[in-house]
Scaffold this motif. Structure first.
Motif, PDB file in Angstrom:
ATOM      1  N   MET A  36       0.836  -1.198   0.000  1.00  0.00           N
ATOM      2  CA  MET A  36       0.000   0.000   0.000  1.00  0.00           C
ATOM      3  C   MET A  36       0.871   1.249   0.000  1.00  0.00           C
ATOM      4  O   MET A  36       1.901   1.302   0.687  1.00  0.00           O
ATOM      5  CB  MET A  36      -0.914   0.007   1.230  1.00  0.00           C
ATOM      6  N   LYS A  37       0.470   2.258  -0.759  1.00  0.00           N
ATOM      7  CA  LYS A  37       1.179   3.539  -0.794  1.00  0.00           C
ATOM      8  C   LYS A  37       0.378   4.557   0.004  1.00  0.00           C
ATOM      9  O   LYS A  37      -0.649   5.045  -0.445  1.00  0.00           O
ATOM     10  CB  LYS A  37       1.344   4.014  -2.240  1.00  0.00           C
ATOM     11  N   HIS A  42      -1.882   0.921  13.837  1.00  0.00           N
ATOM     12  CA  HIS A  42      -0.870  -0.108  14.062  1.00  0.00           C
ATOM     13  C   HIS A  42      -1.393  -1.286  14.885  1.00  0.00           C
ATOM     14  O   HIS A  42      -0.637  -2.205  15.179  1.00  0.00           O
ATOM     15  CB  HIS A  42       0.352   0.509  14.747  1.00  0.00           C
ATOM     16  N   THR A  43      -2.663  -1.248  15.251  1.00  0.00           N
ATOM     17  CA  THR A  43      -3.243  -2.375  15.996  1.00  0.00           C
ATOM     18  C   THR A  43      -3.924  -3.370  15.065  1.00  0.00           C
ATOM     19  O   THR A  43      -4.403  -4.402  15.512  1.00  0.00           O
ATOM     20  CB  THR A  43      -4.253  -1.866  17.032  1.00  0.00           C
ATOM     21  N   LYS A  44      -3.975  -3.037  13.746  1.00  0.00           N
ATOM     22  CA  LYS A  44      -4.651  -3.911  12.792  1.00  0.00           C
ATOM     23  C   LYS A  44      -3.663  -4.352  11.716  1.00  0.00           C
ATOM     24  O   LYS A  44      -2.828  -3.572  11.274  1.00  0.00           O
ATOM     25  CB  LYS A  44      -5.839  -3.189  12.152  1.00  0.00           C
ATOM     26  N   TYR A  45      -3.808  -5.613  11.279  1.00  0.00           N
ATOM     27  CA  TYR A  45      -2.881  -6.176  10.293  1.00  0.00           C
ATOM     28  C   TYR A  45      -3.669  -6.884   9.198  1.00  0.00           C
ATOM     29  O   TYR A  45      -4.625  -7.629   9.474  1.00  0.00           O
ATOM     30  CB  TYR A  45      -1.925  -7.163  10.953  1.00  0.00           C
ATOM     31  N   CYS A  46      -3.253  -6.655   7.955  1.00  0.00           N
ATOM     32  CA  CYS A  46      -3.887  -7.300   6.793  1.00  0.00           C
ATOM     33  C   CYS A  46      -2.907  -8.295   6.188  1.00  0.00           C
ATOM     34  O   CYS A  46      -1.827  -7.923   5.717  1.00  0.00           O
ATOM     35  CB  CYS A  46      -4.290  -6.255   5.750  1.00  0.00           C
ATOM     36  N   ALA A  47      -3.280  -9.565   6.193  1.00  0.00           N
ATOM     37  CA  ALA A  47      -2.403 -10.606   5.658  1.00  0.00           C
ATOM     38  C   ALA A  47      -2.334 -10.541   4.135  1.00  0.00           C
ATOM     39  O   ALA A  47      -1.363 -10.996   3.535  1.00  0.00           O
ATOM     40  CB  ALA A  47      -2.899 -11.980   6.102  1.00  0.00           C
ATOM     41  N   PHE A  48      -3.362  -9.984   3.484  1.00  0.00           N
ATOM     42  CA  PHE A  48      -3.360  -9.881   2.020  1.00  0.00           C
ATOM     43  C   PHE A  48      -2.348  -8.826   1.563  1.00  0.00           C
ATOM     44  O   PHE A  48      -1.542  -9.061   0.670  1.00  0.00           O
ATOM     45  CB  PHE A  48      -4.764  -9.526   1.529  1.00  0.00           C
ATOM     46  N   HIS A  49      -2.361  -7.665   2.190  1.00  0.00           N
ATOM     47  CA  HIS A  49      -1.393  -6.611   1.872  1.00  0.00           C
ATOM     48  C   HIS A  49      -0.072  -6.786   2.624  1.00  0.00           C
ATOM     49  O   HIS A  49       0.907  -6.108   2.318  1.00  0.00           O
ATOM     50  CB  HIS A  49      -1.971  -5.230   2.216  1.00  0.00           C
ATOM     51  N   GLN A  50      -0.107  -7.692   3.635  1.00  0.00           N
ATOM     52  CA  GLN A  50       1.079  -7.910   4.468  1.00  0.00           C
ATOM     53  C   GLN A  50       1.563  -6.588   5.078  1.00  0.00           C
ATOM     54  O   GLN A  50       2.741  -6.236   5.031  1.00  0.00           O
ATOM     55  CB  GLN A  50       2.199  -8.573   3.665  1.00  0.00           C
ATOM     56  N   GLY A  51       0.613  -5.857   5.642  1.00  0.00           N
ATOM     57  CA  GLY A  51       0.954  -4.572   6.244  1.00  0.00           C
ATOM     58  C   GLY A  51      -0.109  -4.141   7.237  1.00  0.00           C
ATOM     59  O   GLY A  51      -1.147  -4.802   7.434  1.00  0.00           O
ATOM     60  N   LEU A  52       0.146  -3.020   7.905  1.00  0.00           N
ATOM     61  CA  LEU A  52      -0.739  -2.499   8.937  1.00  0.00           C
ATOM     62  C   LEU A  52      -1.808  -1.598   8.342  1.00  0.00           C
ATOM     63  O   LEU A  52      -1.742  -1.194   7.191  1.00  0.00           O
ATOM     64  CB  LEU A  52       0.082  -1.725   9.973  1.00  0.00           C
ATOM     65  N   GLY A  53      -2.809  -1.256   9.167  1.00  0.00           N
ATOM     66  CA  GLY A  53      -3.809  -0.278   8.762  1.00  0.00           C
ATOM     67  C   GLY A  53      -5.232  -0.778   8.840  1.00  0.00           C
ATOM     68  O   GLY A  53      -6.137  -0.035   9.204  1.00  0.00           O
TER      69      GLY A  53
END
Length: 276
Positions: free
Chosen positions: A213-214, A222-233
């Motif tokens: 993600m840009k 920073h308390t949420k994580y997306c395994a598809f994007h492999q990043g926070l948000g």
């Protein structure tokens, strides 16, 4: 008897000696007492050193004041001159407020600092393209105090500009987010959370992860994580891009085992397109 901060042999001996003399100001005329009490202020290696002194080898406190700093001369602090301030330069990512604070701390360490040199060093530490630098170099008879005041005004101005910029970006992003998430109800229903489906499918040879993600990383949750994007948000189950990609896989017949048969799938015209 005064309370003393102990000296352990790892600090500036001159500083401890000055501290001791100031604390014992009422007893300066009693030479014997000054020598005996001094031993109480020592601990650790410094205390061991004191007991290596031969009996009657010290005849006065003045002599002790000479021997003690000499023994620990390697721990003496290097006295900085006013010219040291020219080494302080504002970092590109540093705010004006932080630069002023750092400059003040370093100036306070210099005994008898020359005000004219400090003024020149403070100005030269700023980027030449900064508006504050232009004001300081064009100003007549500016003192260091007035320079600090100007810097603080610029700091408030910078904060106001950044706040307005953040507010503008937020207003610009909100409509697009509203449009994107308004179509969520058109997605296919599954019998398990879509995060679990991702764990099953991500190792398949045909599976494709999206690019990173840009966005502004400082504004992400920073308390949420997306395994598809492999990043926070955001979470995987709330990820719009994953839902869109999952819809594509469903249309290709790769997710039939997870379909909720009790509900109707969206018609072809209602399928949400994959956004880049």
């Amino acid at each position: 008897m005064p309370h003393f901060i102990p000296y352990k042999g790892n600090e500036d001996p001159d500083r401890h000696l000055k501290y001791y003399c100031n604390t014992m100001i009422l007893y300066r005329n009693n030479d014997v007492l000054m020598c005996k009490i001094f031993a109480i202020t020592l601990q650790g290696e410094a205390q061991d050193w004191f007991h290596t002194l031969l009996p009657q080898s010290i005849q006065s406190f003045n002599e002790l004041s000479f021997v003690f700093p000499k023994e620990y001369s390697s721990n003496r602090s290097i006295e900085r001159t006013s010219d040291h301030l020219f080494s302080i330069v504002k970092d590109p990512w540093e705010t004006i407020c932080d630069y002023v604070k750092r400059f003040k701390v370093e100036k306070a360490k210099i005994v008898g600092c020359n005000k004219d040199i400090a003024m020149a060093a403070f100005r030269n530490g700023l980027p030449t393209e900064h508006p504050l630098f232009r004001k300081l170099i064009m100003g007549e008879e500016l003192t260091l105090a007035t320079s600090y005041a100007l810097a603080e005004k610029h700091a408030l101005w910078d904060e106001a500009k950044q706040s307005n910029k953040n507010e503008s970006e937020k207003k610009h992003m909100e409509p697009s987010l509203t449009r994107e998430y308004s179509v969520l109800e058109t997605f296919t229903k599954f019998t398990v959370p879509i995060g679990q489906i991702l764990r099953k499918l991500k190792n398949e040879p045909w599976f494709e992860l999206p690019p990173p993600m840009k966005c502004d990383l400082t504004r992400l949750n920073h308390t949420k994580y997306c395994a598809f994007h492999q990043g926070l948000g955001h979470t995987t189950n709330d990820c719009l891009k994953w839902k869109q990609y999952l819809e594509k896989l469903t249309n290709e017949g790769r997710c039939h085992e997870y379909l909720d048969r009790s509900t109707k799938r969206p018609t072809q015209s209602g399928v949400v397109p994959i956004t880049p």
